[in-house]
Design a protein around this motif. Structure first.
Motif, mmCIF file in Angstrom:
data_model
loop_
_atom_site.group_PDB
_atom_site.id
_atom_site.type_symbol
_atom_site.label_atom_id
_atom_site.label_comp_id
_atom_site.label_asym_id
_atom_site.label_seq_id
_atom_site.Cartn_x
_atom_site.Cartn_y
_atom_site.Cartn_z
ATOM 1 N N VAL A 107 -4.392 2.640 1.876
ATOM 2 C CA VAL A 107 -4.613 1.328 2.496
ATOM 3 C C VAL A 107 -6.067 0.900 2.285
ATOM 4 O O VAL A 107 -6.927 1.695 1.903
ATOM 5 C CB VAL A 107 -4.261 1.348 4.000
ATOM 6 N N GLY A 108 -6.343 -0.369 2.564
ATOM 7 C CA GLY A 108 -7.689 -0.894 2.396
ATOM 8 C C GLY A 108 -8.114 -0.869 0.934
ATOM 9 O O GLY A 108 -7.368 -1.266 0.045
ATOM 10 N N GLY A 143 1.664 0.589 -5.641
ATOM 11 C CA GLY A 143 2.068 1.362 -4.464
ATOM 12 C C GLY A 143 0.954 1.537 -3.459
ATOM 13 O O GLY A 143 0.943 2.503 -2.700
ATOM 14 N N THR A 144 -0.001 0.569 -3.425
ATOM 15 C CA THR A 144 -1.095 0.615 -2.442
ATOM 16 C C THR A 144 -1.103 -0.693 -1.645
ATOM 17 O O THR A 144 -0.784 -1.751 -2.171
ATOM 18 C CB THR A 144 -2.460 0.835 -3.115
ATOM 19 N N LEU A 145 -1.530 -0.609 -0.392
ATOM 20 C CA LEU A 145 -1.349 -1.730 0.526
ATOM 21 C C LEU A 145 -2.429 -2.798 0.404
ATOM 22 O O LEU A 145 -2.136 -3.990 0.458
ATOM 23 C CB LEU A 145 -1.302 -1.207 1.963
ATOM 24 N N SER A 170 -0.940 -8.282 -5.608
ATOM 25 C CA SER A 170 -1.152 -7.742 -6.954
ATOM 26 C C SER A 170 -2.457 -6.969 -7.087
ATOM 27 O O SER A 170 -2.886 -6.658 -8.206
ATOM 28 C CB SER A 170 -1.113 -8.874 -7.992
ATOM 29 N N ARG A 171 -3.097 -6.710 -5.945
ATOM 30 C CA ARG A 171 -4.279 -5.849 -5.920
ATOM 31 C C ARG A 171 -5.359 -6.335 -6.897
ATOM 32 O O ARG A 171 -5.476 -7.520 -7.160
ATOM 33 C CB ARG A 171 -3.868 -4.390 -6.181
ATOM 34 N N ASN A 172 -6.117 -5.451 -7.511
ATOM 35 C CA ASN A 172 -7.268 -5.886 -8.311
ATOM 36 C C ASN A 172 -6.865 -6.556 -9.619
ATOM 37 O O ASN A 172 -7.585 -7.408 -10.141
ATOM 38 C CB ASN A 172 -8.187 -4.697 -8.603
ATOM 39 N N ILE A 173 -5.704 -6.193 -10.146
ATOM 40 C CA ILE A 173 -5.282 -6.795 -11.410
ATOM 41 C C ILE A 173 -5.054 -8.297 -11.231
ATOM 42 O O ILE A 173 -5.453 -9.109 -12.076
ATOM 43 C CB ILE A 173 -4.033 -6.070 -11.982
ATOM 44 N N GLY A 174 -4.434 -8.697 -10.124
ATOM 45 C CA GLY A 174 -4.227 -10.111 -9.853
ATOM 46 C C GLY A 174 -5.531 -10.827 -9.557
ATOM 47 O O GLY A 174 -5.746 -11.963 -10.003
ATOM 48 N N ILE A 384 1.338 -0.561 10.208
ATOM 49 C CA ILE A 384 0.191 -0.044 9.458
ATOM 50 C C ILE A 384 -0.495 -1.236 8.832
ATOM 51 O O ILE A 384 0.142 -2.047 8.165
ATOM 52 C CB ILE A 384 0.630 0.943 8.372
ATOM 53 N N LYS A 385 -1.811 -1.352 9.067
ATOM 54 C CA LYS A 385 -2.597 -2.445 8.499
ATOM 55 C C LYS A 385 -3.624 -1.897 7.518
ATOM 56 O O LYS A 385 -4.082 -0.756 7.647
ATOM 57 C CB LYS A 385 -3.331 -3.204 9.615
ATOM 58 N N GLY A 386 -4.008 -2.751 6.569
ATOM 59 C CA GLY A 386 -5.037 -2.363 5.614
ATOM 60 C C GLY A 386 -6.416 -2.330 6.222
ATOM 61 O O GLY A 386 -7.329 -1.792 5.647
#
Length: 386
Positions: A107-108, A143-145, A170-174, A384-386
């Motif tokens: 997370v985070g 698979g990461t929040l 989309s995390r860092n790629i987006g 569960i929060k980031g």
């Protein structure tokens, strides 16, 4: 529809009262309505609040142009839900399930220590220059929040079943793709001496960069779905670790940061939804509240005035900074604990995701009865929060 603004080039149709919008979001909506390539009208959902360039909770249809900031930096961000066959979940087992999820879902800012199986990644098809540069690092991100308002929540449905809901993007790629093409759009607009505000810089559809952004945006949408699916698989594994006989049904996925080619009012247009969910007639969707409040599974009504869209959540009522500075940590934490919710409000920095920092989800839902029909109400059990 609750209100309409007709002082700009195009009408702005609101699913809340004009006076309920913060000034910054209202100004951004007016900017959208004056874009030379905007089509028909601007639609503003009841969860709207100020974003970057374009309000969160807005729908912009365009002709012959795409606006990277009208999609946003978290391309493909959205939610998915999954029903279990469980009708009850005791607190000790719920705590064990949440603990098991935390062990397998970073997370985070955290990523996986090792690359994940490539079968989770969308295929690299077509011209994807930025995606290909980011691909190897994305293997550790799938698979990461992430942080902010992203969550994994266990819920009890009004249908009697236990549900799992995941919200991530989309995390860092987006983020990298979005920023790359927004810079290109700004450069192009300067060259064209465009009257369009820089925060709404666009890429014309006769540009090579239009196709490149289109391809990479869609890859990021697919990656965001893969990201949610893998987290959902890890959540399923946590359930089966504690309750081996559990079964799962009715997977639903809905992005809310994307652009798509659609037909509206007899013409083919590009519909940008930023913090808004597509709600075609009979189409399933999700509208979460804040942690501690109800979420909803809905079916769209296909309302043409909203470009067949609805809200993506409750929407913020105060900034993250203001929430951290002004909300009472003990009061917010106690309110959730008193409801029996296993929550994520433990430190002052968590207050930006406290229920009081969000709009009243009941009011948001009441404002969009013309857009969706509620099918199932979901009460939070643990988050569960980031």
């Amino acid at each position: 529809m609750k209100d309409i603004i007709e002082t700009e080039k195009l009408p702005i149709k609101l699913w809340l009262k004009e006076e309920e919008m913060e000034e910054g979001a209202l100004e951004q909506a007016r900017n959208l309505a004056n874009l030379p390539f905007a089509y028909k009208h601007i639609a503003i959902m009841p969860d709207t609040h100020q974003g970057y360039g374009m309000p969160i909770g807005a729908i912009l249809a365009t002709k012959r142009a795409i606006v990277p900031n009208a999609v946003g930096v978290d391309i493909g961000c959205g939610m998915c839900s999954l029903r279990t066959d469980l009708k009850h979940l005791e607190t000790p087992k719920l705590k064990k399930i949440m603990s098991a999820i935390r062990k397998t879902v970073p997370v985070g800012f955290r990523h996986h220590e090792n690359p994940q199986d490539e079968t989770w990644m969308p295929a690299l098809e077509g011209n994807l220059p930025v995606v290909k540069q980011q691909y190897e690092s994305a293997l550790n991100q799938v698979g990461t929040l992430g942080g902010g308002n992203h969550f994994i929540e266990i819920q009890k449905g009004s249908d009697g079943y236990i549900w799992i809901m995941v919200h991530s993007g989309s995390r860092n790629i987006g983020f990298t793709v979005a920023n790359h093409y927004n810079r290109i759009a700004k450069e192009k607009n300067k060259t064209m001496d465009s009257p369009v505000p820089q925060d709404l810089a666009f890429i014309p559809d006769d540009s090579d960069d239009f196709e490149l952004y289109w391809n990479e945006m869609n890859y990021c949408i697919d990656f965001a779905l893969a990201n949610r699916k893998l987290m959902m698989e890890r959540a399923k594994s946590a359930f089966t670790e504690i309750i081996p006989e559990v079964a799962f049904y009715d997977f639903i996925n809905k992005p809310h940061n994307f652009a798509s080619r659609e037909d509206h009012f007899g013409e083919s247009v590009l519909v940008h939804r930023k913090g808004a969910t597509r709600a075609r007639k009979g189409e399933w969707g999700m509208i979460p509240g804040s942690q501690g409040t109800r979420s909803y599974l809905v079916k769209g009504k296909g309302n043409a005035k909203s470009f067949e869209s609805c809200s993506h959540g409750a929407g913020r009522v105060m900034s993250r900074t203001k929430a951290r500075k002004t909300l009472d940590l003990k009061a917010e934490s106690k309110a959730l604990s008193d409801k029996g919710i296993l929550h994520a409000i433990r430190h002052r920095n968590d207050l930006d995701e406290a229920p009081s920092s969000y709009k009243d989800i009941d009011e948001v839902m009441a404002n969009q009865t013309s857009l969706v029909d509620v099918q199932i109400e979901l009460q939070p059990l643990a988050v569960i929060k980031g």
